[in-house]
Design a protein around this motif. Structure first.
Motif, short mmCIF file in Angstrom:
data_model
loop_
_atom_site.label_atom_id
_atom_site.label_comp_id
_atom_site.label_asym_id
_atom_site.label_seq_id
_atom_site.Cartn_x
_atom_site.Cartn_y
_atom_site.Cartn_z
N ASP A 19 52.39 42.78 50.96
CA ASP A 19 53.05 42.51 49.69
C ASP A 19 52.00 42.21 48.63
OD1 ASP A 19 55.09 42.32 47.83
OD2 ASP A 19 55.52 40.22 48.27
N GLY A 20 51.07 43.15 48.51
CA GLY A 20 49.95 42.98 47.61
C GLY A 20 50.16 43.69 46.29
N ALA A 21 49.20 43.47 45.41
CA ALA A 21 49.24 44.10 44.09
C ALA A 21 47.83 44.18 43.53
CB ALA A 21 50.13 43.30 43.14
N LEU A 22 47.70 45.05 42.54
CA LEU A 22 46.47 45.06 41.77
C LEU A 22 46.85 45.22 40.31
CD1 LEU A 22 45.49 48.18 40.84
CD2 LEU A 22 45.02 48.30 43.25
N VAL A 23 46.02 44.66 39.45
CA VAL A 23 46.26 44.70 38.01
C VAL A 23 45.21 45.59 37.39
CG1 VAL A 23 46.40 43.33 35.89
CG2 VAL A 23 47.26 42.39 38.03
N VAL A 24 45.67 46.52 36.55
CA VAL A 24 44.77 47.45 35.86
C VAL A 24 44.90 47.21 34.37
CG1 VAL A 24 44.27 49.88 35.42
CG2 VAL A 24 45.01 49.16 37.69
N ASP A 25 43.75 47.06 33.71
CA ASP A 25 43.71 46.89 32.26
C ASP A 25 42.70 47.88 31.70
OD1 ASP A 25 44.11 45.94 29.69
OD2 ASP A 25 42.84 44.18 29.96
N GLN A 26 43.15 48.79 30.87
CA GLN A 26 42.28 49.79 30.26
C GLN A 26 41.46 50.55 31.30
OE1 GLN A 26 40.08 48.12 27.00
NE2 GLN A 26 41.90 47.34 26.02
N ASP A 27 42.12 51.07 32.31
CA ASP A 27 41.51 51.88 33.37
C ASP A 27 40.55 51.12 34.27
OD1 ASP A 27 42.95 54.12 32.55
OD2 ASP A 27 41.39 54.71 31.13
N ARG A 28 40.61 49.81 34.29
CA ARG A 28 39.76 48.99 35.17
C ARG A 28 40.63 48.06 36.00
NH1 ARG A 28 34.15 48.59 34.33
NH2 ARG A 28 33.50 49.87 32.59
N ILE A 29 40.29 47.95 37.27
CA ILE A 29 40.97 46.98 38.13
C ILE A 29 40.42 45.61 37.78
CG2 ILE A 29 41.34 46.23 40.50
CD1 ILE A 29 40.95 49.20 41.31
N VAL A 30 41.32 44.71 37.38
CA VAL A 30 40.87 43.36 36.99
C VAL A 30 41.26 42.29 38.00
CG1 VAL A 30 40.77 43.89 34.53
CG2 VAL A 30 42.89 43.00 35.51
N ALA A 31 42.20 42.61 38.91
CA ALA A 31 42.61 41.62 39.91
C ALA A 31 43.27 42.32 41.09
CB ALA A 31 43.57 40.61 39.31
N VAL A 32 43.06 41.76 42.27
CA VAL A 32 43.69 42.24 43.51
C VAL A 32 44.12 41.00 44.28
CG1 VAL A 32 43.33 43.48 45.67
CG2 VAL A 32 42.18 44.27 43.61
N GLY A 33 45.35 41.02 44.82
CA GLY A 33 45.82 39.87 45.59
C GLY A 33 47.28 39.98 45.94
N LEU A 34 47.89 38.84 46.21
CA LEU A 34 49.31 38.79 46.54
C LEU A 34 50.13 39.11 45.29
CD1 LEU A 34 49.34 35.58 48.74
CD2 LEU A 34 49.64 37.95 49.51
N ALA A 35 51.17 39.93 45.46
CA ALA A 35 51.98 40.39 44.34
C ALA A 35 52.59 39.22 43.56
CB ALA A 35 53.06 41.34 44.83
N ALA A 36 53.16 38.24 44.26
CA ALA A 36 53.81 37.11 43.58
C ALA A 36 52.80 36.32 42.73
CB ALA A 36 54.49 36.20 44.58
N GLU A 37 51.61 36.10 43.27
CA GLU A 37 50.58 35.35 42.54
C GLU A 37 50.11 36.11 41.30
OE1 GLU A 37 47.46 34.32 45.26
OE2 GLU A 37 48.77 33.03 46.46
N LEU A 38 49.89 37.42 41.45
CA LEU A 38 49.41 38.19 40.31
C LEU A 38 50.49 38.37 39.25
CD1 LEU A 38 47.14 40.90 41.97
CD2 LEU A 38 46.49 38.76 40.89
N ALA A 39 51.76 38.49 39.67
CA ALA A 39 52.86 38.58 38.71
C ALA A 39 52.95 37.30 37.87
CB ALA A 39 54.18 38.85 39.43
N ALA A 40 52.71 36.16 38.50
CA ALA A 40 52.73 34.88 37.77
C ALA A 40 51.52 34.75 36.85
CB ALA A 40 52.78 33.71 38.75
N GLN A 41 50.37 35.27 37.31
CA GLN A 41 49.13 35.16 36.54
C GLN A 41 49.10 36.15 35.37
OE1 GLN A 41 45.68 35.49 39.04
NE2 GLN A 41 44.25 35.27 37.34
N TYR A 42 49.78 37.29 35.51
CA TYR A 42 49.79 38.33 34.48
C TYR A 42 51.23 38.68 34.11
CZ TYR A 42 44.89 38.96 35.77
OH TYR A 42 43.56 38.76 36.02
#
Length: 75
Positions: A19-42
């Motif tokens: 149940d992971g996720a990664l966050v992409v901003d302007q064609d760059r991966i800026v974060a990788v981790g648990l989906a729930a944590e990244l959804a809260a952070q971004y």
């Protein structure tokens, strides 16, 4: 900014993240981790759910072969 989530993220250097996720901003991966944590952070990130798939973040190949470049060789 987009948050891609799926069943597994495989970051190569660490164990797979269920149940992971990664966050992409302007064609760059800026974060990788648990989906729930990244959804809260971004919270502003658009979420793209890839379902039961496996996502392998892109490899970066930072080497070159000088013999294949335009380097002028003296023979």
């Amino acid at each position: 900014m987009k948050l891609y989530r799926c069943r597994y993220i495989v970051p190569i250097q660490t164990a797979p993240i269920e149940d992971g996720a990664l966050v992409v901003d302007q064609d760059r991966i800026v974060a990788v981790g648990l989906a729930a944590e990244l959804a809260a952070q971004y919270p502003q990130a658009e979420e793209v759910n890839l379902g039961d798939g496996i996502l392998l973040p892109a490899f970066v190949n930072d080497h070159t072969h000088l013999e294949l470049s335009d380097l002028d060789r003296k023979s």
